[in-house]
Scaffold this motif. Structure first.
Motif, PDB file in Angstrom:
ATOM      1  N   ALA A   1      57.862 -30.065  31.672  1.00 30.90           N
ATOM      2  CA  ALA A   1      57.083 -29.464  32.757  1.00 30.90           C
ATOM      3  C   ALA A   1      57.056 -27.946  32.558  1.00 30.90           C
ATOM      4  CB  ALA A   1      57.681 -29.831  34.107  1.00 30.90           C
ATOM      5  N   PRO A   2      56.293 -27.484  31.582  1.00 25.02           N
ATOM      6  CA  PRO A   2      56.350 -26.060  31.206  1.00 25.02           C
ATOM      7  C   PRO A   2      55.503 -25.127  32.065  1.00 25.02           C
ATOM      8  CG  PRO A   2      54.809 -27.207  29.787  1.00 25.02           C
ATOM      9  CD  PRO A   2      55.377 -28.252  30.730  1.00 25.02           C
ATOM     10  N   ALA A   3      54.925 -25.624  33.162  1.00 23.73           N
ATOM     11  CA  ALA A   3      53.973 -24.806  33.923  1.00 23.73           C
ATOM     12  C   ALA A   3      54.607 -23.513  34.419  1.00 23.73           C
ATOM     13  CB  ALA A   3      53.419 -25.606  35.100  1.00 23.73           C
ATOM     14  N   MET A   4      55.818 -23.598  35.004  1.00 29.53           N
ATOM     15  CA  MET A   4      56.480 -22.404  35.524  1.00 29.53           C
ATOM     16  C   MET A   4      56.770 -21.412  34.404  1.00 29.53           C
ATOM     17  SD  MET A   4      57.849 -20.539  37.900  1.00 29.53           S
ATOM     18  CE  MET A   4      57.924 -21.593  39.339  1.00 29.53           C
ATOM     19  N   THR A   5      57.286 -21.910  33.278  1.00 28.51           N
ATOM     20  CA  THR A   5      57.610 -21.029  32.157  1.00 28.51           C
ATOM     21  C   THR A   5      56.365 -20.358  31.606  1.00 28.51           C
ATOM     22  OG1 THR A   5      59.488 -22.440  31.573  1.00 28.51           O
ATOM     23  CG2 THR A   5      58.694 -20.907  29.890  1.00 28.51           C
ATOM     24  N   VAL A   6      55.298 -21.144  31.442  1.00 27.61           N
ATOM     25  CA  VAL A   6      54.049 -20.583  30.918  1.00 27.61           C
ATOM     26  C   VAL A   6      53.518 -19.506  31.856  1.00 27.61           C
ATOM     27  CG1 VAL A   6      51.635 -21.099  30.410  1.00 27.61           C
ATOM     28  CG2 VAL A   6      53.441 -22.634  29.599  1.00 27.61           C
ATOM     29  N   MET A   7      53.577 -19.771  33.168  1.00 23.61           N
ATOM     30  CA  MET A   7      53.054 -18.809  34.131  1.00 23.61           C
ATOM     31  C   MET A   7      53.861 -17.515  34.094  1.00 23.61           C
ATOM     32  SD  MET A   7      52.704 -19.121  38.279  1.00 23.61           S
ATOM     33  CE  MET A   7      54.483 -18.959  38.507  1.00 23.61           C
TER      34      MET A   7
ATOM     35  N   ASP B   1      67.710 -21.105  31.478  1.00 22.98           N
ATOM     36  CA  ASP B   1      66.722 -20.071  31.775  1.00 22.98           C
ATOM     37  C   ASP B   1      66.840 -18.917  30.783  1.00 22.98           C
ATOM     38  OD1 ASP B   1      64.812 -18.879  34.052  1.00 22.98           O
ATOM     39  OD2 ASP B   1      66.182 -17.300  33.389  1.00 22.98           O
ATOM     40  N   LEU B   2      68.069 -18.602  30.387  1.00 26.86           N
ATOM     41  CA  LEU B   2      68.288 -17.517  29.422  1.00 26.86           C
ATOM     42  C   LEU B   2      67.665 -17.860  28.074  1.00 26.86           C
ATOM     43  CD1 LEU B   2      69.739 -14.761  29.078  1.00 26.86           C
ATOM     44  CD2 LEU B   2      71.719 -16.040  28.246  1.00 26.86           C
ATOM     45  N   VAL B   3      67.840 -19.104  27.632  1.00 30.40           N
ATOM     46  CA  VAL B   3      67.260 -19.530  26.352  1.00 30.40           C
ATOM     47  C   VAL B   3      65.739 -19.480  26.420  1.00 30.40           C
ATOM     48  CG1 VAL B   3      66.997 -21.483  24.772  1.00 30.40           C
ATOM     49  CG2 VAL B   3      69.243 -20.970  25.743  1.00 30.40           C
ATOM     50  N   ALA B   4      65.166 -20.012  27.511  1.00 31.93           N
ATOM     51  CA  ALA B   4      63.711 -20.003  27.653  1.00 31.93           C
ATOM     52  C   ALA B   4      63.170 -18.581  27.712  1.00 31.93           C
ATOM     53  CB  ALA B   4      63.317 -20.778  28.916  1.00 31.93           C
ATOM     54  N   SER B   5      63.910 -17.697  28.373  1.00 34.84           N
ATOM     55  CA  SER B   5      63.475 -16.302  28.481  1.00 34.84           C
ATOM     56  C   SER B   5      63.506 -15.612  27.120  1.00 34.84           C
ATOM     57  CB  SER B   5      64.365 -15.559  29.470  1.00 34.84           C
ATOM     58  OG  SER B   5      64.023 -14.190  29.534  1.00 34.84           O
ATOM     59  N   ALA B   6      64.559 -15.880  26.335  1.00 38.05           N
ATOM     60  CA  ALA B   6      64.663 -15.267  25.008  1.00 38.05           C
ATOM     61  C   ALA B   6      63.487 -15.677  24.132  1.00 38.05           C
ATOM     62  CB  ALA B   6      65.983 -15.670  24.358  1.00 38.05           C
ATOM     63  N   VAL B   7      63.116 -16.953  24.190  1.00 35.49           N
ATOM     64  CA  VAL B   7      61.967 -17.435  23.412  1.00 35.49           C
ATOM     65  C   VAL B   7      60.672 -16.825  23.940  1.00 35.49           C
ATOM     66  CG1 VAL B   7      60.628 -19.477  22.773  1.00 35.49           C
ATOM     67  CG2 VAL B   7      63.132 -19.578  22.785  1.00 35.49           C
ATOM     68  N   GLY B   8      60.548 -16.743  25.269  1.00 33.64           N
ATOM     69  CA  GLY B   8      59.333 -16.222  25.860  1.00 33.64           C
ATOM     70  C   GLY B   8      59.133 -14.727  25.668  1.00 33.64           C
ATOM     71  N   THR B   9      60.197 -14.002  25.331  1.00 33.35           N
ATOM     72  CA  THR B   9      60.071 -12.566  25.104  1.00 33.35           C
ATOM     73  C   THR B   9      59.295 -12.260  23.826  1.00 33.35           C
ATOM     74  OG1 THR B   9      62.141 -12.109  26.279  1.00 33.35           O
ATOM     75  CG2 THR B   9      61.387 -10.433  24.740  1.00 33.35           C
ATOM     76  N   VAL B  10      59.358 -13.167  22.870  1.00 32.62           N
ATOM     77  CA  VAL B  10      58.738 -12.924  21.563  1.00 32.62           C
ATOM     78  C   VAL B  10      57.238 -12.673  21.666  1.00 32.62           C
ATOM     79  CG1 VAL B  10      58.315 -13.907  19.269  1.00 32.62           C
ATOM     80  CG2 VAL B  10      60.549 -14.213  20.373  1.00 32.62           C
ATOM     81  N   PRO B  11      56.446 -13.513  22.381  1.00 32.98           N
ATOM     82  CA  PRO B  11      55.000 -13.235  22.457  1.00 32.98           C
ATOM     83  C   PRO B  11      54.675 -11.882  23.076  1.00 32.98           C
ATOM     84  CG  PRO B  11      55.478 -15.463  23.195  1.00 32.98           C
ATOM     85  CD  PRO B  11      56.788 -14.782  23.057  1.00 32.98           C
ATOM     86  N   LEU B  12      55.432 -11.489  24.116  1.00 27.08           N
ATOM     87  CA  LEU B  12      55.165 -10.195  24.755  1.00 27.08           C
ATOM     88  C   LEU B  12      55.428  -9.047  23.787  1.00 27.08           C
ATOM     89  CD1 LEU B  12      54.397  -8.526  27.208  1.00 27.08           C
ATOM     90  CD2 LEU B  12      56.752  -8.739  28.028  1.00 27.08           C
ATOM     91  N   VAL B  13      56.497  -9.134  23.028  1.00 25.26           N
ATOM     92  CA  VAL B  13      56.804  -8.104  22.037  1.00 25.26           C
ATOM     93  C   VAL B  13      55.713  -8.045  20.969  1.00 25.26           C
ATOM     94  CG1 VAL B  13      58.397  -7.449  20.190  1.00 25.26           C
ATOM     95  CG2 VAL B  13      59.294  -8.164  22.417  1.00 25.26           C
ATOM     96  N   LEU B  14      55.249  -9.207  20.511  1.00 27.46           N
ATOM     97  CA  LEU B  14      54.226  -9.245  19.467  1.00 27.46           C
ATOM     98  C   LEU B  14      52.906  -8.666  19.967  1.00 27.46           C
ATOM     99  CD1 LEU B  14      54.885 -12.758  17.852  1.00 27.46           C
ATOM    100  CD2 LEU B  14      55.525 -10.497  16.973  1.00 27.46           C
ATOM    101  N   VAL B  15      52.533  -8.991  21.209  1.00 29.88           N
ATOM    102  CA  VAL B  15      51.299  -8.422  21.776  1.00 29.88           C
ATOM    103  C   VAL B  15      51.437  -6.915  21.919  1.00 29.88           C
ATOM    104  CG1 VAL B  15      49.799  -8.369  23.803  1.00 29.88           C
ATOM    105  CG2 VAL B  15      50.636 -10.558  22.942  1.00 29.88           C
ATOM    106  N   GLY B  16      52.606  -6.453  22.371  1.00 27.65           N
ATOM    107  CA  GLY B  16      52.838  -5.017  22.481  1.00 27.65           C
ATOM    108  C   GLY B  16      52.707  -4.311  21.140  1.00 27.65           C
ATOM    109  N   LEU B  17      53.273  -4.900  20.098  1.00 30.62           N
ATOM    110  CA  LEU B  17      53.158  -4.314  18.759  1.00 30.62           C
ATOM    111  C   LEU B  17      51.705  -4.290  18.285  1.00 30.62           C
ATOM    112  CD1 LEU B  17      56.268  -5.977  17.070  1.00 30.62           C
ATOM    113  CD2 LEU B  17      56.023  -3.565  17.683  1.00 30.62           C
ATOM    114  N   ALA B  18      50.967  -5.353  18.599  1.00 36.94           N
ATOM    115  CA  ALA B  18      49.559  -5.407  18.213  1.00 36.94           C
ATOM    116  C   ALA B  18      48.736  -4.340  18.933  1.00 36.94           C
ATOM    117  CB  ALA B  18      48.988  -6.793  18.506  1.00 36.94           C
TER     118      ALA B  18
END
Length: 259
Positions: free
Chosen positions: A23-29, A110-127
């Motif tokens: 049920a990834p809806a909350m994480t995706v949001m 939640d910590l594990v999911a957050s660590a994984v979810g940080t990667v896309p934000l960092v990549l978009v920021g670098l782009a």
């Protein structure tokens, strides 16, 4: 840490990770919204909000990373309220499971999911042109502070979720936490705020963590004036995070054990 706590906590951790996958809806949001904000503020308001002598995106990306870490308050609240009001917590209490393992497993998942979810934000920021100007060790320290702060805010959310009257009440209160980064230096500098509002913003834990992360990434120097947490950001961020964990983790475990 007892063997039972490690064993039971690992089992609960696995349960919550499977929950995220199914049920990834909350994480995706929660992970998509910071990227939307980054694109919106970075491009739509970027020129209007440009800071003298600094690129606004260099200020914005660390602020959004910290605001995302503060989102542990909302996810922790929603998930614990959901389990509490659907009888999952009651079922756990009838089993020979360590009382601390259930909230701890949720916080770690939640910590594990957050660590994984940080990667896309960092990549978009670098782009978008954001760069890490500090050393590799400083960058790792910044990421460590982000994860520690996420862990701390998740414990606050777990306690509030367990204390909520209903899932709907927890959802409404969780949505209200959106305001907390706005009352900090995550998006704008606090120098020009009215005196009382500047004091509130600078004593906001988000401001201390944001200032520390910006300094460690090499995006902004430490302010020379202001409240103690922002003039000593590394110490302020650590004290806020560890203090929140020390206060809210035992309270959350006690609340869970009481039912």
């Amino acid at each position: 840490m007892s063997t039972a706590l490690v064993h039971d906590g690992t089992a609960v951790l696995g349960r919550h990770l499977r929950r995220v996958l199914h049920a990834p809806a909350m994480t995706v949001m929660t992970q998509t919204m910071p990227i939307v904000f980054l694109l919106f503020f970075g491009y739509v308001f970027g020129s209007a909000l440009a800071l003298p002598g600094a690129e606004y995106r260099s200020q914005l990306v660390p602020g959004l990373l910290v605001a995302t870490a503060a989102g542990g308050l909302m996810t922790g609240m929603f998930q614990s309220a959901q389990d509490a009001h659907r009888g999952v917590m009651d079922r756990f209490r009838t089993m020979p499971v360590s009382r601390a393992a259930v909230p701890l497993g949720q916080a770690l998942a939640d910590l594990v999911a957050s660590a994984v979810g940080t990667v896309p934000l960092v990549l978009v920021g670098l782009a978008m042109g954001w760069r890490i100007e500090g050393t590799a060790a400083e960058a790792l320290a910044a990421l460590g502070l982000l994860l520690l702060f996420r862990f701390a805010t998740t414990w606050v959310g777990i306690l509030l979720g367990l204390a909520s009257k209903s899932e709907e009440a927890a959802g409404q209160l969780g949505s209200a936490t959106f305001m907390l980064p706005l009352l900090s230096n995550a998006y704008i500098p606090t120098d020009n705020l009215p005196g009382w509002l500047r004091t509130v913003a600078e004593w906001n834990p988000i401001s201390a963590v944001t200032t520390a992360v910006r300094a460690l990434f090499g995006n902004a120097p430490t302010p020379a004036d202001g409240a103690w947490p922002v003039t000593h950001p590394a110490a302020g961020a650590l004290l806020w995070s560890l203090g929140l964990i020390a206060v809210f983790a035992p309270l959350a475990v006690r609340r869970y054990a009481r039912g």
